[in-house]
Design a protein around this motif. Structure first.
Motif, PDB file in Angstrom:
ATOM      1  N   PRO A   1      -9.899  -1.053   2.763  1.00 13.35           N
ATOM      2  CA  PRO A   1      -9.190  -0.419   3.884  1.00 13.35           C
ATOM      3  C   PRO A   1      -8.072  -1.320   4.392  1.00 13.35           C
ATOM      4  O   PRO A   1      -8.074  -2.533   4.161  1.00 13.35           O
ATOM      5  N   LEU A   2      -7.132  -0.729   5.099  1.00 12.86           N
ATOM      6  CA  LEU A   2      -5.988  -1.470   5.621  1.00 12.86           C
ATOM      7  C   LEU A   2      -6.442  -2.628   6.499  1.00 12.86           C
ATOM      8  O   LEU A   2      -7.225  -2.457   7.429  1.00 12.86           O
ATOM      9  N   SER A   3      -5.933  -3.815   6.182  1.00  7.54           N
ATOM     10  CA  SER A   3      -6.219  -5.008   6.970  1.00  7.54           C
ATOM     11  C   SER A   3      -5.158  -6.043   6.628  1.00  7.54           C
ATOM     12  O   SER A   3      -4.337  -5.833   5.739  1.00  7.54           O
ATOM     13  N   ALA A   4      -5.182  -7.150   7.337  1.00  7.53           N
ATOM     14  CA  ALA A   4      -4.250  -8.243   7.054  1.00  7.53           C
ATOM     15  C   ALA A   4      -5.042  -9.541   6.996  1.00  7.53           C
ATOM     16  O   ALA A   4      -5.036 -10.337   7.929  1.00  7.53           O
ATOM     17  N   PRO A   5      -5.752  -9.781   5.900  1.00 10.00           N
ATOM     18  CA  PRO A   5      -6.587 -10.973   5.801  1.00 10.00           C
ATOM     19  C   PRO A   5      -5.753 -12.247   5.730  1.00 10.00           C
ATOM     20  O   PRO A   5      -4.587 -12.225   5.333  1.00 10.00           O
TER      21      PRO A   5
ATOM     22  N   ALA B   1      -7.547  -6.761  -4.489  1.00 13.87           N
ATOM     23  CA  ALA B   1      -8.501  -6.625  -3.385  1.00 13.87           C
ATOM     24  C   ALA B   1      -7.891  -5.810  -2.245  1.00 13.87           C
ATOM     25  O   ALA B   1      -8.567  -4.965  -1.646  1.00 13.87           O
ATOM     26  N   LEU B   2      -6.616  -6.032  -1.950  1.00 13.20           N
ATOM     27  CA  LEU B   2      -5.942  -5.269  -0.897  1.00 13.20           C
ATOM     28  C   LEU B   2      -5.870  -3.789  -1.252  1.00 13.20           C
ATOM     29  O   LEU B   2      -6.078  -2.922  -0.399  1.00 13.20           O
ATOM     30  N   PHE B   3      -5.572  -3.490  -2.507  1.00 17.39           N
ATOM     31  CA  PHE B   3      -5.478  -2.099  -2.940  1.00 17.39           C
ATOM     32  C   PHE B   3      -6.831  -1.388  -2.839  1.00 17.39           C
ATOM     33  O   PHE B   3      -6.885  -0.189  -2.571  1.00 17.39           O
ATOM     34  N   GLY B   4      -7.907  -2.127  -3.055  1.00 20.84           N
ATOM     35  CA  GLY B   4      -9.223  -1.505  -3.081  1.00 20.84           C
ATOM     36  C   GLY B   4      -9.943  -1.489  -1.751  1.00 20.84           C
ATOM     37  O   GLY B   4     -11.050  -0.952  -1.654  1.00 20.84           O
TER      38      GLY B   4
ATOM     39  N   LYS C   1       0.830  -1.207   0.000  1.00 17.36           N
ATOM     40  CA  LYS C   1       0.000   0.000   0.000  1.00 17.36           C
ATOM     41  C   LYS C   1       0.869   1.263   0.000  1.00 17.36           C
ATOM     42  O   LYS C   1       0.513   2.274  -0.626  1.00 17.36           O
ATOM     43  N   LEU C   2       1.999   1.209   0.680  1.00 16.19           N
ATOM     44  CA  LEU C   2       2.899   2.359   0.677  1.00 16.19           C
ATOM     45  C   LEU C   2       3.455   2.600  -0.725  1.00 16.19           C
ATOM     46  O   LEU C   2       3.550   3.750  -1.178  1.00 16.19           O
ATOM     47  N   LEU C   3       3.819   1.533  -1.421  1.00 15.73           N
ATOM     48  CA  LEU C   3       4.276   1.675  -2.807  1.00 15.73           C
ATOM     49  C   LEU C   3       3.189   2.319  -3.666  1.00 15.73           C
ATOM     50  O   LEU C   3       3.455   3.229  -4.456  1.00 15.73           O
TER      51      LEU C   3
ATOM     52  N   SER D   1       1.081 -15.795  -9.535  1.00 17.54           N
ATOM     53  CA  SER D   1      -0.156 -16.489  -9.883  1.00 17.54           C
ATOM     54  C   SER D   1      -1.315 -15.516 -10.040  1.00 17.54           C
ATOM     55  O   SER D   1      -1.299 -14.402  -9.498  1.00 17.54           O
ATOM     56  N   SER D   2      -2.330 -15.950 -10.766  1.00 17.69           N
ATOM     57  CA  SER D   2      -3.527 -15.128 -10.934  1.00 17.69           C
ATOM     58  C   SER D   2      -4.238 -14.927  -9.596  1.00 17.69           C
ATOM     59  O   SER D   2      -4.884 -13.893  -9.379  1.00 17.69           O
ATOM     60  N   ILE D   3      -4.113 -15.895  -8.689  1.00 24.11           N
ATOM     61  CA  ILE D   3      -4.710 -15.745  -7.355  1.00 24.11           C
ATOM     62  C   ILE D   3      -4.038 -14.592  -6.610  1.00 24.11           C
ATOM     63  O   ILE D   3      -4.706 -13.763  -5.981  1.00 24.11           O
ATOM     64  N   THR D   4      -2.717 -14.519  -6.701  1.00 27.99           N
ATOM     65  CA  THR D   4      -1.986 -13.427  -6.057  1.00 27.99           C
ATOM     66  C   THR D   4      -2.398 -12.080  -6.635  1.00 27.99           C
ATOM     67  O   THR D   4      -2.566 -11.097  -5.901  1.00 27.99           O
ATOM     68  N   VAL D   5      -2.574 -12.025  -7.950  1.00 27.21           N
ATOM     69  CA  VAL D   5      -3.020 -10.788  -8.597  1.00 27.21           C
ATOM     70  C   VAL D   5      -4.382 -10.372  -8.051  1.00 27.21           C
ATOM     71  O   VAL D   5      -4.607  -9.196  -7.724  1.00 27.21           O
TER      72      VAL D   5
END
Length: 251
Positions: A202-206, A197-200, A136-138, A188-192
């Motif tokens: 709020p800050l969390s660590a799922p 989802a993380l970019f879109g 997110k910082l990047l 992987s496409s899963i990582t993408v």
């Protein structure tokens, strides 16, 4: 002339016999350096309140080279971090990363909120929050990775795995991979999907599968190295400490 602002102390360095220079991420003025006059004297009233990772309400006096810390009140000591060496190492890494990527005076309130939120989550020892924070910082500093179109020719890139090139800042198509992909690694496409989802959100660590977390960590680390020329030195302490804590006794 004085002004007030909230800030989190990223680090400090000693100068002279009794002084320190503090690097502070402020809510309203970005990353600044402030002079702690006489804070290393035994009788200093400011010194106990000026520790790394403390969230403080600062009163600062304008100066020619450095603003001076006139008054300070601690708002959050983040005591849970200081009570756990592993949590502390992750927080120190996050602070070092902010210091690495932000120029002095860069006014980015979103980054202050991101870092503040990360420290709060680290107190709860939430997942791989430092990886999410790094990505997110990047993004917030203008280094959002290109995930669906080739970073070189803009062709759509699909498939269950795609090569990621950190220096170029994104994925490569098959043709460009042959020419520019020597330093790339598969994502992987899963990582993408997880990263988007993380970019879109709020800050969390799922919770996420270990391979996905590893690929996200690799994306963050290689992009930081590529665009800033180094990794925060605190990373090596964090990695070695994590390995040590997870190594069974006698191994």
């Amino acid at each position: 002339m004085t002004y007030n602002t909230d800030g989190i102390i990223l680090k400090y360095r000693d100068i002279g016999e009794y002084e320190r220079i503090y690097t502070i991420l402020t809510r309203d003025h970005g990353k600044i350096e402030a002079w702690g006059q006489g804070v290393r004297k035994p009788q200093s009233k400011l010194s106990p309140h000026l520790q790394s990772l403390y969230l403080c309400d600062f009163m600062l006096a304008r100066g020619r080279r450095f603003d001076r810390v006139a008054q300070v009140k601690v708002k959050n000591y983040f005591s849970e971090l200081w009570a756990d060496l592993q949590k502390l190492s992750r927080a120190v890494y996050a602070a070092a990363l902010v210091d690495l990527v932000l120029r002095p005076g860069t006014k980015e309130k979103t980054i202050f909120e991101l870092f503040h939120g990360t420290l709060n989550l680290l107190e709860q020892n939430t997942g791989a929050i430092e990886v999410v924070f790094s990505l997110k910082l990047l993004k917030d500093t203008g280094f959002t990775p290109q995930l669906h179109n080739c970073v070189m020719c803009k062709k759509t890139v699909e498939g269950i795995s795609r090569p990621f090139e950190a220096v170029k800042g994104g994925v490569l198509c098959e043709d460009c991979f042959r020419q520019f992909g020597a330093e790339s690694f598969p994502v992987s496409s899963i990582t993408v999907d997880v990263l988007e989802a993380l970019f879109g959100a709020p800050l969390s660590a799922p919770e996420m599968p270990s391979p996905v977390q590893k690929e996200l960590s690799d994306i963050a680390a290689t992009m930081i190295q590529a665009h800033f020329g180094e990794m925060p030195k605190a990373q090596y302490f964090m990695v070695s400490l994590t390995q040590e804590l997870h190594t069974p006794v006698g191994v």
